[in-house]
Design an enzyme around this catalytic site. Structure first.
Site: not given
Length: 351
Positions: A64, A332
Site C-alpha cells: 500500500h 507492519y
C-alpha cells in the site's frame, strides 16, 4: 510504463486462470504488510518477498505504498456504547488521522491498474488511548492461514526467465488450498469504483468489543459510504492519479462521510477465519459518522509516520483469536522500521 509489481492489471491478465480472472491476483495481495506466524515465518522473509514483487522503493511502505493522508473526525451517536466501554463510542467527537491507499509496493503504480483500495484510521481519544484500524474494499480474505498467505505470494512471483507468473504454480496452489475458490468467484465479477469516496472498507478480521460490565462481543466493522459508487471509467484509465485528484476535488466541495457499521456475530460465526463472510442477516449497529474534511500528500504528511498496527487498541476493544492479527502487527513493525530508517538516512545525507 514498465511493470514493477504483480499488483498491476497487465500481470493479472497474463495469469488469468481459464481466461476469466481479471483482477484476482491484485486482490490476493492486499494486506501483505504482514500475515505471518512469527514462530514459523519471519517479517524479514515476507518483506523480502514483497520487494521481489514490487521492487525496492526506499522510504515507502512495503505494501500500500501509494496513498494520501486525510484528516477528520468521528462523530459517535452513542449506539455502540452498549457494546464497548471505549470512550470514542460515547456520544461525542474523536479526532481522526487516516490514509487512503492502493494495494502494492510500487508508489508509482497507476491507480487504474490496482483495483484494491484501503483505508487506515487512527482515532485519538481524549484520554490518550488510540484505536488504529486498517480496512480494505473487499468482503473477505482469500486464504485461511498465515502459511497459505505466504505460499500464495511465492506462487505468484514472476518467473525469472519469462518475467511472468507461472500459471502451473498458481494452479497448484489452488489445488492445495480450495478455500480460495469462493474468493476467485467474487473476484471474477468485481468492478472497482471510480472514487475512494464511494468505497466500502471492511475490517475482514474479527475483534471483540468489551462493555462496561466486562462482557465480550465478537464483531467485525465496516465504514460504509454515503454516496453512490460509479465504476472506473475510460477517462480514469488515462490518469494514473485519478483517485487522489478525485478525492481532493470532492473535498474542495465539502466534507466526505461514511457510516461506521458494526456487525455482531452469532453462534457458529468464525472468529479466526477471515475467508468466511458472516451471513447478511446478522445484527448491525450504526455507531456514528466518519467525516473527512482534509487531504494532504503522504510524504511529510500527518499519516506518513503512523504505523497502522491493528493491535493498537483502546480499553474496550480487543483482538480476537485470529492469528493473522499478530502476524500483521509483526510485519507492519518491520516495514515501519525499514522506511523510517531510510528516511533518517536520506535526511542525514542532505546535511
Amino acid at each position: 510504463m514498465k511493470m514493477q509489481s504483480i499488483f498491476t492489471g497487465r500481470i493479472l491478465l497474463r495469469i488469468a486462470l481459464a481466461g476469466v480472472i481479471p483482477v484476482t491476483v491484485t486482490l490476493l495481495f492486499l494486506w501483505t504488510g504482514g500475515w505471518l506466524a512469527p514462530e514459523r515465518l519471519t517479517s524479514d522473509k515476507l518483506v523480502n518477498v514483497l520487494e521481489e514483487s514490487s521492487g525496492v522503493h526506499p522510504t515507502y511502505r512495503r505494501n500500500h505504498a501509494k496513498g494520501i493522508c486525510v484528516l477528520g473526525r468521528f462523530i459517535s451517536n452513542g449506539n455502540a456504547s452498549v457494546l464497548s466501554r471505549a470512550s470514542l463510542f460515547s456520544r461525542g467527537e474523536t479526532a481522526v488521522t487516516g490514509r487512503f491507499a492502493i494495494a502494492g509496493g510500487n508508489p508509482l503504480a497507476p491507480d487504474y491498474a490496482v483495483p484494491v483500495r484501503s483505508m487506515a484510521l487512527l482515532f485519538q481519544q481524549a484520554n490518550g488511548e488510540q484505536w488504529r484500524t486498517g480496512m480494505n474494499a473487499m468482503p473477505f480474505f482469500p486464504v485461511s492461514s498465515v502459511e497459505a498467505f505466504y505460499q500464495l505470494q511465492t506462487a505468484t512471483l514472476p518467473d525469472t526467465s519469462t518475467g511472468k507468473v507461472n500459471p502451473n504454480k498458481l494452479n497448484a496452489f489452488i489445488t492445495n488450498h480450495p478455500e480460495v475458490k469462493p474468493f476467485f468467484a467474487w473476484a471474477k465479477q468485481y468492478t472497482p469504483s471510480s472514487s475512494w469516496a464511494s468505497d466500502r472498507f471492511n475490517s475482514l478480521n474479527a475483534f471483540r468489543l468489551i462493555d462496561k460490565s466486562g462482557n465480550s462481543h465478537l464483531v467485525r466493522w465496516s465504514v460504509v459510504p454515503t454516496i453512490k459508487a460509479d465504476p472506473v471509467s475510460d477517462a480514469n484509465k488515462h490518469d494514473s492519479d485519478f483517485l487522489q485528484k478525485d478525492l481532493i476535488q470532492r473535498l474542495g466541495q465539502g466534507a466526505l462521510r461514511w457510516d461506521l457499521v458494526i456487525t455482531l456475530a452469532q453462534a457458529g460465526d468464525k472468529s479466526n477465519d477471515a475467508t468466511k463472510a458472516w451471513p447478511a442477516d446478522r445484527k448491525t449497529i450504526n455507531a456514528g459518522t466518519l467525516v473527512i474534511n482534509q487531504a494532504t500528500p503522504q510524504q511529510q504528511g500527518p499519516c506518513n509516520d503512523i504505523n497502522f498496527d491493528p493491535l493498537i487498541l483502546p480499553d474496550g476493544i480487543a483482538a480476537s483469536d485470529d492469528p493473522i492479527l499478530n502476524a500483521r502487527s509483526s510485519a507492519y513493525a518491520r516495514s515501519y522500521n525499514l522506511r523510517t530508517r531510510e528516511q533518517a538516512q536520506q535526511a542525514g545525507a542532505k546535511l
